[in-house]
Design an enzyme around this catalytic site. Structure first.
Site, PDB file in Angstrom:
ATOM      1  N   ASP A   1      -7.141  51.156  87.217  1.00  0.00           N
ATOM      2  CA  ASP A   1      -5.838  51.420  87.850  1.00  0.00           C
ATOM      3  C   ASP A   1      -5.703  52.911  88.152  1.00  0.00           C
ATOM      4  O   ASP A   1      -5.338  53.308  89.260  1.00  0.00           O
ATOM      5  CB  ASP A   1      -4.716  50.970  86.911  1.00  0.00           C
ATOM      6  CG  ASP A   1      -3.345  51.315  87.463  1.00  0.00           C
ATOM      7  OD1 ASP A   1      -3.110  51.039  88.650  1.00  0.00           O
ATOM      8  OD2 ASP A   1      -2.532  51.891  86.723  1.00  0.00           O
TER       9      ASP A   1
ATOM     10  N   ASP B   1      -6.034  55.201  92.003  1.00  0.00           N
ATOM     11  CA  ASP B   1      -5.049  56.098  92.630  1.00  0.00           C
ATOM     12  C   ASP B   1      -5.731  57.416  93.026  1.00  0.00           C
ATOM     13  O   ASP B   1      -5.368  58.014  94.046  1.00  0.00           O
ATOM     14  CB  ASP B   1      -3.850  56.362  91.697  1.00  0.00           C
ATOM     15  CG  ASP B   1      -2.637  55.497  92.073  1.00  0.00           C
ATOM     16  OD1 ASP B   1      -2.841  54.346  92.512  1.00  0.00           O
ATOM     17  OD2 ASP B   1      -1.485  55.974  91.938  1.00  0.00           O
TER      18      ASP B   1
ATOM     19  N   TYR C   1      -4.308  45.562  79.802  1.00  0.00           N
ATOM     20  CA  TYR C   1      -3.182  44.817  80.380  1.00  0.00           C
ATOM     21  C   TYR C   1      -3.048  43.426  79.748  1.00  0.00           C
ATOM     22  O   TYR C   1      -2.406  42.552  80.317  1.00  0.00           O
ATOM     23  CB  TYR C   1      -3.384  44.637  81.889  1.00  0.00           C
ATOM     24  CG  TYR C   1      -3.025  45.837  82.750  1.00  0.00           C
ATOM     25  CD1 TYR C   1      -3.487  47.111  82.445  1.00  0.00           C
ATOM     26  CD2 TYR C   1      -2.255  45.685  83.896  1.00  0.00           C
ATOM     27  CE1 TYR C   1      -3.187  48.197  83.260  1.00  0.00           C
ATOM     28  CE2 TYR C   1      -1.955  46.762  84.714  1.00  0.00           C
ATOM     29  CZ  TYR C   1      -2.422  48.014  84.390  1.00  0.00           C
ATOM     30  OH  TYR C   1      -2.123  49.088  85.205  1.00  0.00           O
TER      31      TYR C   1
HETATM   32  C1  IPM Z   1      -1.712  48.497  90.996  1.00  0.00           C
HETATM   33  C2  IPM Z   1      -0.341  48.753  90.445  1.00  0.00           C
HETATM   34  C3  IPM Z   1      -0.006  47.743  89.352  1.00  0.00           C
HETATM   35  C4  IPM Z   1      -1.061  47.834  88.276  1.00  0.00           C
HETATM   36  C5  IPM Z   1       1.383  47.908  88.753  1.00  0.00           C
HETATM   37  C6  IPM Z   1       2.451  47.831  89.819  1.00  0.00           C
HETATM   38  C7  IPM Z   1       1.649  46.952  87.623  1.00  0.00           C
HETATM   39  O1  IPM Z   1      -0.235  50.058  89.988  1.00  0.00           O
HETATM   40  O2  IPM Z   1      -1.960  47.385  91.491  1.00  0.00           O
HETATM   41  O3  IPM Z   1      -2.554  49.398  90.941  1.00  0.00           O
HETATM   42  O4  IPM Z   1      -0.975  48.696  87.401  1.00  0.00           O
HETATM   43  O5  IPM Z   1      -1.978  47.020  88.296  1.00  0.00           O
HETATM   44 MN    MN Z   2      -2.010  51.260  90.316  1.00  0.00          MN
END
Ligand code: IPM
Ligand code: MN
Length: 347
Positions: free
Chosen positions: A242, A246, A135
């Site tokens: 990230d 999820d 990132y």
């Molecule tokens: C998270 C989200 C963010 C990320 C996005 C919205 C940029 O998915 O906080 O996990 O990728 O960090």
């Molecule tokens: Mn995310």
């Protein structure tokens, strides 16, 4: 009485509903404690962008710097503002500017919540690097729109950045069950992830009480589903973290339960607390967003501020609520009903 000034950024979509819910719960917790929460709301969002051409004012970061913490809902309204614009105009710059390098995401099954796995309990703490790696934002596009167009997006791993996040992971493991999974992909990424592995091994010498294992990210993704009980603390780069969080959200019952804290461990700037989920435009006007993730993030904020008792009471109230079956099944109870139940449990 101790007063904490909190910047509230509800953002877009369900971010507005869940931030209001979390704030109601936090104010109730404060009422029963010996501290005061003073909230200041900022309308920074995609709507704000439409009106002003910016996601936050030019001095937004400097404005936030004076607060003790930031509570954020969700950012994004892709029908009107591309995500690549909205996120790079608000959420991501805050994480970087305030050196919130440790993104802490607990994945635990709450009482009464059934996840999709056979596992009856799971308790994983993901630590995601939050300021660099994939990132970093280093890159560009040349020959835009032409057949020979090239896009480059460079991951940046610094020794300081990797060391501090791995050390943070070791410390968390030491304070928990003593196991650390360091997430790599050094079989394919022979510079950055070999570097990550080397630093993992170097730091391991300082933590003889922590059992550290390096897992390739693909294998760890499978392990989170097949054998989640084998995991304690997981530490990963920004993008790997990230994606894995999820999965963590999914196995804990859904994104409505996944809380997160963007922590500046040095406390040189405010930390930010936000649910893992997004603005969910599809359900934004239905008042059915589960506020548990946002409320839990609020409990993490109290904990970070040093109000451990109040944080514990909010967590107990969340658990009492889901144990009664309220907020325990995605999209069944209204946001207000879940919030009211948590407030009642606190009272
Ligand atoms: C998270 C989200 C963010 C990320 C996005 C919205 C940029 O998915 O906080 O996990 O990728 O960090
Ligand atoms: Mn995310």
């Amino acid at each position: 009485m101790k007063t904490y000034s909190i910047a509230l950024i509800p953002g877009d979509g369900i971010g507005r509903d869940v931030t209001a819910a979390a704030w109601t719960v936090l104010e109730t917790a404060a009422k029963h404690s010996d501290f005061i929460l003073r909230g200041t709301e900022f309308p920074w969002s995609c709507r704000f962008f439409k009106e002003t051409g910016r996601m936050m004012p030019e001095n937004g970061i400097e404005t936030l710097r004076g607060f003790d913490a930031i509570l954020l809902g969700a950012v994004g309204w892709p029908a009107e503002v591309p995500d690549s614009v909205s996120l790079h105009g608000l959420l991501l710059p805050i994480r970087k500017a305030f050196v919130q390098y440790a993104n802490i995401r607990p994945h635990r099954l709450l009482p009464g919540v059934r996840g999709p796995l056979r596992a009856e309990s799971l308790d994983i703490l993901c630590i995601r690097e939050n300021t660099e790696g994939e990132y970093s934002g280093a890159g560009g596009r040349v020959h835009q729109g032409m057949l020979d167009e090239v896009a480059v997006e460079t991951s940046i791993f610094t020794r300081a950045g990797v060391e501090r996040i791995l050390r943070f992971g070791f410390e968390q493991a030491r304070a928990r069950r003593g196991r650390l999974a360091s997430v790599t992909k050094s079989n394919a990424q022979k510079y950055s992830m070999v570097f990550w592995d080397e630093i993992t091994r170097k730091l391991a010498a300082d933590y003889p009480d922590v059992a550290v294992t390096s897992y390739h990210v693909d294998a760890l993704a499978a392990r989170m589903i097949i054998e989640p009980q084998s995991l304690d603390v997981v530490v990963a780069s920004n993008l790997f973290g990230d994606i894995l969080t999820d999965i963590g959200a999914a196995i804990q019952g859904g994104l409505g339960y996944a809380a997160s804290a963007n922590i500046n461990p040095d406390r040189s700037a405010p930390s930010m607390f936000e649910p893992v989920h997004g603005s969910a435009p599809d359900i934004a006007h239905l008042s059915v967003a589960n506020p548990i993730a946002a409320i839990w993030s609020g409990a993490m904020m109290l904990d970070h501020l040093g109000e451990k008792d109040a944080a514990g009471r909010v967590m107990n109230a969340i658990e009492a609520t889901t144990a009664r079956g309220i907020g325990a099944t995605a999209a069944k109870d209204s946001t207000d009903a879940v919030t009211a139940a948590v407030v009642a449990a606190l009272n």
